[in-house]
Motif scaffolding. Structure first.
Motif, PDB file in Angstrom:
ATOM      1  N   LYS A  89     -13.866  24.079 -19.619  1.00  0.00           N
ATOM      2  CA  LYS A  89     -12.986  22.890 -19.835  1.00  0.00           C
ATOM      3  C   LYS A  89     -13.362  21.620 -19.039  1.00  0.00           C
ATOM      4  O   LYS A  89     -13.210  20.540 -19.230  1.00  0.00           O
ATOM      5  N   ALA A  90     -13.678  22.133 -17.545  1.00  0.00           N
ATOM      6  CA  ALA A  90     -14.010  21.038 -16.622  1.00  0.00           C
ATOM      7  C   ALA A  90     -15.285  20.439 -16.877  1.00  0.00           C
ATOM      8  O   ALA A  90     -15.313  19.058 -16.772  1.00  0.00           O
ATOM      9  N   GLU A  91     -16.144  20.866 -17.460  1.00  0.00           N
ATOM     10  CA  GLU A  91     -17.221  20.107 -17.746  1.00  0.00           C
ATOM     11  C   GLU A  91     -16.992  19.247 -18.957  1.00  0.00           C
ATOM     12  O   GLU A  91     -17.577  18.085 -19.054  1.00  0.00           O
ATOM     13  N   ASP A  92     -16.470  19.740 -19.965  1.00  0.00           N
ATOM     14  CA  ASP A  92     -16.019  18.992 -21.004  1.00  0.00           C
ATOM     15  C   ASP A  92     -15.193  17.670 -20.629  1.00  0.00           C
ATOM     16  O   ASP A  92     -15.181  16.560 -21.201  1.00  0.00           O
ATOM     17  N   ILE A 150     -29.857  18.683 -20.918  1.00  0.00           N
ATOM     18  CA  ILE A 150     -28.370  18.987 -20.863  1.00  0.00           C
ATOM     19  C   ILE A 150     -27.854  18.825 -19.398  1.00  0.00           C
ATOM     20  O   ILE A 150     -28.582  19.779 -18.533  1.00  0.00           O
ATOM     21  N   VAL A 151     -26.890  18.114 -19.137  1.00  0.00           N
ATOM     22  CA  VAL A 151     -26.452  17.878 -17.652  1.00  0.00           C
ATOM     23  C   VAL A 151     -24.891  18.077 -17.959  1.00  0.00           C
ATOM     24  O   VAL A 151     -24.286  17.481 -18.475  1.00  0.00           O
ATOM     25  N   PRO A 152     -24.435  18.431 -16.619  1.00  0.00           N
ATOM     26  CA  PRO A 152     -22.934  18.384 -16.390  1.00  0.00           C
ATOM     27  C   PRO A 152     -22.302  17.148 -16.483  1.00  0.00           C
ATOM     28  O   PRO A 152     -21.074  16.976 -17.088  1.00  0.00           O
ATOM     29  N   SER A 153     -23.009  16.112 -15.868  1.00  0.00           N
ATOM     30  CA  SER A 153     -22.446  14.653 -16.102  1.00  0.00           C
ATOM     31  C   SER A 153     -23.434  13.966 -15.913  1.00  0.00           C
ATOM     32  O   SER A 153     -24.495  14.256 -15.430  1.00  0.00           O
TER      33      SER A 153
END
Length: 946
Positions: free
Chosen positions: A594-597, A81-84
C-alpha cells in the motif's frame, strides 16, 4: 487487440529521425492511490520495449500492483521497477495530475535539474483545486516543464481546424454505453420487467473490449429470444468520439437505427417488432431558434446560442427508455434538459397516473449541472448510480475509460509515443514540435505566453497560501516558484518529543504541529518555537487523526507502537510519509505494498535501538563491502542506563522511557550465534541466562541480556548466511545485579501478563495476588506470610536482596507502602506487569541533577574477500562506540531517539530519501545524513578501524 479504428501500429512511428538526445530517462509514475480505479498507464510495456530496443532511453517504472500491466511485463520490456522515481528522471509520464508533494520531492532532490512532466494536469482552464500544483512547476530555478495531453492538437485531415491527438473519449463512450446497458436492465427490473441486460456484467469485469463486445452480443441474442413487452429505446447525444464509442458498442445489440425525428413513429407503432432501437440524436430535431421548427443550423447555433432553446422534453424524452449523453456543455449555451423541463415531465406523468418512459440516464460527459441540469453529482465505479427526479436512475462516472484499462492504455500509448520520442531524443520533426509547443503550459519554470492569463490565479493562490502579497508579487515578475512551507505532524508530547521539537523548531522553512491529548504540554512546548503550534488530538479519533495527517507532509509518531498501524492507515490514504522509532512489526510490514502504491515511505526503527545501532552498523558494512572485505563476526551491545552515580537503587536502573517496554523486553525469546554455536533461549530463561560481565568501558560494571532474534540480522544487514558467521549477537546492557533481581520478580509473578481476577488495592496486595496466581497458593494465604514465601520461592543467594528491594519499593507489609503512590486501576482487570510498571515508574524515576547515559558498541571482524575466514587468522577488528549523557534539559535516551527521528523525518521531507514502502534506516541516503546530523549536535558514533 481491440477493434477500434483509433488504434495505430507502433511501427508507424519508427520513421522519426533520431538526433542528439537531451532527455535520457523516462519515468512512469504510479497514479494517486486515492484513485483506486485508476489502472491506466501512459506507456505500455510494448511501447517501452520499442524505446529500449532502439537504445534511445532508459525507463523507470514506479512499482504499482493496481496498474493494468504488471511490473514483470515492464521488466521484460527493459524498464527498471523502482519504489519511487529517482531524481535523475528527465521526463515524467502519468495519466492524472501528480500530487504537489511528488513534484516538490523531485525538484528538491536535485535543484535546477531540467525535467518535463507530461500528464492531464487539469490546470489550463484555471481550475482552482489545482492552482497549487501549477504554482509548484513555476520558478526559473526549478527548471520544470509542464505539457498537458489535453492540449496536444494537430491539423485535421480536411484542414478545417484541429483535433486532439491523445484522448480517451472513444473509450469513455464505449464504457459509458456498457454502463448504460447495465443501468437499463436494473431500471427495467424496477418497472417489473426482467431482461437479459440483468445478466450483463459491467465493463470493468472484462479483461478486454473484445470480451465485453461478445457479452453484449450474447445479451442481444437473449433479448431477441425473449423480447421485452415494449421496445428498449436508447438515445445518444453528441457527434464526437464519445458518441462514436458509445454507438460502436450499441451496434453489438443489432438494434434498429432510426433518425431522431422518427422516434415518435416507431415507438408508438404497436406492430413494431424491434425490441432495441438506437438513435444518434440530432440537435436539429430538438433545438429551435425563437421557437421555430427546423430553424437549427450549426453555424447559427455556435454564433449566437442565446437564440436557441431545447424542446428535448417534448419531442425526444417521452420516447426514450435510456439517454446516453455524450455532448459537452458550456456556459451560455442552452441545456438539453433543464430542471424545470425535467420537473414538468415528472409532473405530467403523475397527472396521467403513469411513469415516465425515460428511466435511465448515463451522462458520460459528467458535466455537473450541465447539459442535463438535474445531473447534480458525479458517481463512482463503486457506487455507479443514484435516483434522480421521478426515480430516473442516473449514472455519471468520471473515469469511465479506466474500466477497460488495458485497451484504453494501448490506444493512448500509441497516440503519444511519437511525442514522447520527440521529447526524449530531440528528433527534428516540425509537426510534432508544433503540437508539443501548443500543449506546453510551463516551460523551464516560466508560464508560456498562451497561458499568461493563469498568473493572476496563481498569485491569488500564493497570497492565500504562502504569505504576504508583496513577497508573492515580487517574485511574479520572474515567475519564481514559491513553495508553501512543508508541514510536519509530531504525534505525542512525551519524553522524546522535546529533543525532536528542538530539531524541527530550528527550521524556518517548515511548520510543525505538536499533537497529543495533553493540551497544556502541547502549548508549553510549542510556545518555545516560532514555527510550531499545538493541537489537542486523540489519535484514536479516526476522523480527527485523518484530518491532521491529511494536512501534513510528514508524520512523526511518538505514540505507543500498537497505535502506529492506525496512523499508517491514514498516511497511506492521504499519501503522507510516516516516521517512527519502533520496530517494524508484522502488522506494519503488511502496509508495504500500500505504501509503495501510495508513493510514500513508512520508515521505522529510527531511534537508538533500533535506529542508531543499525545506521552505525550499515556505515561499517557498506565501507567493508566497498573495500572488498567479508564479515565473519558481528557482536553488538546497546543500552540506556542511569549514570553510575545515580544507580544506587534496586535493579541499578532508572526509567527514561516506557517501564513496561523494559519489563517485556526481559521476557522475549532470544536466538543468537557465539563461537560457531547457535543458541535458543526461551523468554522465561532469558534473565537466568544473562552474561554476568561485559567489559566495554573502564569503570562501568556491566552485564548483558541477549536481545531478541539476532540471527535475522544476517539477512537484514546483508552479512551473508548465518553459517558463514562465527558470531552473530545483539545484546542489551544493564548494570551488574539487574538480571538476577529482575528474575526474582519474575518468579514472584510480578511480570505475568495475564489479567488478575480482581483489582489491586495496594502494592502489598499486588505482590500477594501475583504470588498466589504464579505459585498456585491457596486463597487463605495472607500478606503477613509474604516474607517467608519470598524466601521459599527465590534463590537463596538473592533472597535477602529481593526482600530489601521489595521493602524499598514499599511492597512488604511493614507500613512503608503507605509512603508511596497507590496503584492506579483501570475499569478493566489488569495484569501484574502493568501494575509493576506503575510502581517502578514512580520509584525509579530520575531526580533533579541525575543524568542517564546511552551506550552502544559494535564489534566486527573483517577479512579480505579472497581469504577464507577459517584459514586466515584473527582478521581485522573494527568497532563503533557511542557513550552519550543526558543533561538538565533532556535525557540521553530522549535525545538519541527524538533527534534521530527528527533528522530522519527532515531527510524524507527534503526529498533526500528515494525509497518507498515500509523501510528501515539501512540505506545510505538515510543513515549517512542522519549520523552526520547527529554528530553535529554532539551524538557521535566513533569508529576504530584497527
Amino acid at each position: 487487440m481491440i477493434s477500434s479504428p483509433l488504434r495505430r501500429p507502433l511501427c508507424q512511428h519508427a520513421r522519426i529521425i533520431r538526433s542528439n538526445r537531451w532527455l535520457t530517462t523516462i519515468g512512469i509514475r504510479r497514479e494517486d492511490p486515492k484513485r483506486i480505479w485508476e489502472r491506466r498507464t501512459p506507456l505500455t510495456p510494448a511501447a517501452v520495449s520499442l524505446l529500449a530496443r532502439a537504445g534511445e532511453v532508459e525507463v523507470e517504472v514506479e512499482s504499482c500492483q493496481r496498474r493494468s500491466f504488471p511490473n514483470k511485463e515492464y521488466e521484460k520490456a527493459g524498464a527498471r521497477i523502482v519504489p519511487s522515481l529517482s531524481p535523475k528522471v528527465d521526463l515524467v509520464l502519468g495519466i492524472k495530475e501528480p500530487p504537489v508533494s511528488e513534484v516538490h520531492r523531485l525538484i528538491d532532490a536535485e535543484k535546477g535539474r531540467k525535467r518535463t512532466w507530461m500528464v492531464f494536469s487539469h490546470t489550463h482552464k484555471g481550475q482552482k483545486y489545482n492552482t497549487g500544483l501549477l504554482s509548484s512547476f513555476l520558478g526559473t530555478d526549478n527548471q520544470q516543464t509542464l505539457i498537458d495531453y489535453e492540449l496536444l492538437t494537430r491539423e485535421k485531415a480536411d484542414g478545417k481546424g484541429r483535433e486532439r491527438v491523445a484522448a480517451f473519449g472513444w473509450y469513455a463512450g464505449a464504457v459509458g454505453a456498457g454502463e448504460a446497458l447495465t443501468l437499463t436492465g436494473l431500471a427495467l427490473l424496477r418497472k417489473g420487467i426482467a431482461t437479459s441486460l440483468l445478466n450483463l456484467s459491467r465493463p470493468y469485469t472484462f479483461n478486454s473490449l473484445d470480451d465485453y463486445r461478445a457479452a453484449v452480443r450474447e445479451a442481444a441474442a437473449a433479448i431477441a429470444a425473449n423480447p421485452p413487452p415494449e421496445p428498449i429505446v436508447i438515445g445518444v447525444t453528441g457527434r464526437g468520439k464519445v458518441a462514436t464509442g458509445a454507438m460502436d458498442i450499441l451496434k453489438e445489440l443489432d438494434p434498429v437505427w432510426v433518425e431522431s425525428d422518427r422516434l415518435s413513429e416507431i415507438t408508438t407503432d404497436a406492430s413494431s417488432s424491434s425490441k432495441v432501437i438506437v438513435s444518434n440524436l440530432d440537435p436539429a430535431h430538438y433545438m429551435r431558434a425563437n421557437g421555430k421548427e427546423n430553424s437549427y443550423s450549426r453555424v447559427g447555433y455556435y454564433a449566437d446560442p442565446s437564440k436557441f432553446k431545447s424542446h428535448f422534453d417534448e419531442v425526444i424524452a417521452p420516447h426514450l427508455t435510456t439517454l446516453i449523453n455524450g455532448q459537452g456543455w458550456s456556459k451560455g449555451f442552452p441545456r438539453i434538459l433543464d430542471n424545470a423541463q425535467m420537473e414538468a415531465q415528472v409532473a405530467r406523468a403523475k397527472r396521467d397516473g403513469s411513469k415516465p418512459k425515460l428511466i435511465a440516464v448515463q451522462d458520460i460527459t459528467c458535466d455537473i449541472n450541465g447539459n442535463l441540469e438535474f445531473m447534480d453529482r458525479s458517481t463512482t465505479i463503486d457506487q455507479p448510480y443514484y435516483d434522480g427526479p421521478g426515480g430516473v436512475m442516473i449514472s455519471s462516472i468520471d473515469i469511465l475509460p479506466s474500466e477497460l484499462p488495458k485497451d484504453s492504455s494501448e490506444h493512448f500509448s500509441d497516440c503519444i509515443i511519437p511525442y514522447v520520442r520527440q521529447l526524449a531524443t530531440g528528433a527534428h520533426d516540425a509537426v510534432l514540435e508544433d503540437t508539443l509547443s501548443r500543449a506546453t503550459i510551463v516551460r523551464s519554470g516560466t508560464i508560456t505566453e498562451n497561458h499568461k492569463g493563469l498568473m493572476p490565479r496563481v498569485q491569488q493562490w500564493r497570497n492565500e497560501n504562502v504569505g504576504s502579497g508583496r513577497r508573492a508579487m515580487s517574485t511574479a515578475s520572474r515567475d519564481s516558484g514559491i513553495h508553501r512551507k512543508k508541514k510536519v505532524l509530531l504525534l505525542g508530547s512525551g519524553l522524546v518529543a522535546g529533543p525532536a521539537a528542538q530539531v524541527l523548531g530550528s527550521r524556518s522553512d517548515i511548520v510543525v504541529r505538536l499533537a497529543s491529548v495533553d493540551a497544556k504540554a502541547n502549548d508549553a512546548m510549542s510556545a518555545k518555537y516560532a514555527n510550531m503550534s499545538g493541537l489537542t488530538l486523540d489519535a484514536t479519533n479516526d476522523a480527527a487523526a485523518s484530518q491532521a495527517v491529511e494536512e501534513s507532509d510528514v508524520v512523526i509518531s511518538l505514540l505507543p507502537a500498537p497505535m502506529h498501524t492506525l496512523i499508517a492507515e491514514h498516511c497511506v490514504n492521504h499519501r503522507k510519509h510516516l516516521i517512527t522509532a519502533s520496530y517494524v512489526s508484522d502488522e506494519m510490514q503488511a502496509f508495504n505494498s500500500k505504501a509503495e502504491d501510495a508513493g510514500i515511505i513508512i520508515l521505522g526503527e529510527c531511534g537508538l535501538d533500533p535506529g542508531i545501532d543499525s545506521m552505525a552498523a550499515m556505515r561499517i558494512i557498506d565501507r567493508a563491502n566497498k573495500e572488498g572485505k567479508t564479515i565473519s563476526s558481528f557482536i553488538s551491545w546497546c543500552g540506556g542506563l542511569p549514570e553510575l552515580s545515580a544507580s544506587e537503587v534496586p535493579l541499578r536502573y532508572k526509567f527514561s522511557w516506557s517501564p513496561k517496554a523494559v519489563l517485556t523486553a526481559a521476557l522475549n525469546d532470544a536466538h543468537y550465534k557465539l563461537d560457531d554455536q547457535i543458541h535458543h533461549v526461551q523468554g522465561d530463561q532469558l534473565l537466568a541466562q544473562h552474561f554476568p560481565s561485559v567489559g566495554l568501558w573502564d569503570g562501568l560494571p556491566l552485564e548483558g541480556l541477549a536481545n531478541r532474534d539476532s540471527l535475522l540480522y544476517a539477512e537484514k544487514y546483508g552479512l551473508g548466511t548465518v553459517e558463514d558467521l562465527s558470531n552473530l549477537f545483539r545484546g542489551t546492557l544493564r548494570y551488574q545485579g539487574f538480571s538476577r533481581l529482575m528474575d526474582s520478580f519474575r518468579q514472584l509473578g510480578l511480570l505475568n501478563r495475564d489479567a488478575l481476577d480482581q483489582q489491586v488495592e495496594s502494592w502489598t496486595d499486588l505482590l500477594l495476588q501475583s504470588v498466589k496466581v504464579s505459585q498456585r497458593l491457596p486463597d487463605s494465604t495472607r500478606s503477613e506470610d509474604l516474607p517467608v514465601i519470598v524466601k521459599d520461592i527465590v534463590d537463596s543467594k538473592v533472597a535477602d536482596d529481593t526482600l530489601q528491594a521489595l521493602e524499598w519499593f514499599g511492597v512488604l507489609p511493614n507500613g512503608k507502602q503507605n509512603t508511596v503512590s497507590r496503584p492506579v486501576t483501570a475499569s478493566r482487570s489488569m495484569a501484574p506487569i502493568d501494575y509493576f510498571a506503575q510502581l517502578l515508574s514512580n520509584r525509579l524515576s530520575y531526580h533533579k541533577g541525575e543524568r542517564d547515559t546511552c551506550l552502544l558498541h559494535h564489534e566486527f571482524v573483517l577479512h579480505p574477500a579472497s581469504m577464507d575466514a577459517s584459514q586466515g587468522g584473527p582478521g581485522q577488528k573494527v568497532t563503533a562506540s557511542l557513550l552519550a549523557y543526558g543533561d538538565d534539559d533532556a535525557s540521553a535516551m530522549a535525545v538519541t531517539v527524538g533527534k534521530t527521528l527528527a533528522f530522519a523525518a527532515l531527510r524524507v521531507l527534503d526529498g533526500k530519501v528515494a525509497g518507498r514502502g515500509v523501510r528501515r534506516p539501512l540505506d545510505k541516503d538515510v543513515y549517512e545524513g542522519v549520523l552526520d546530523d547527529l554528530e553535529s549536535v554532539g551524538v557521535k558514533v566513533a569508529e576504530n578501524w584497527a
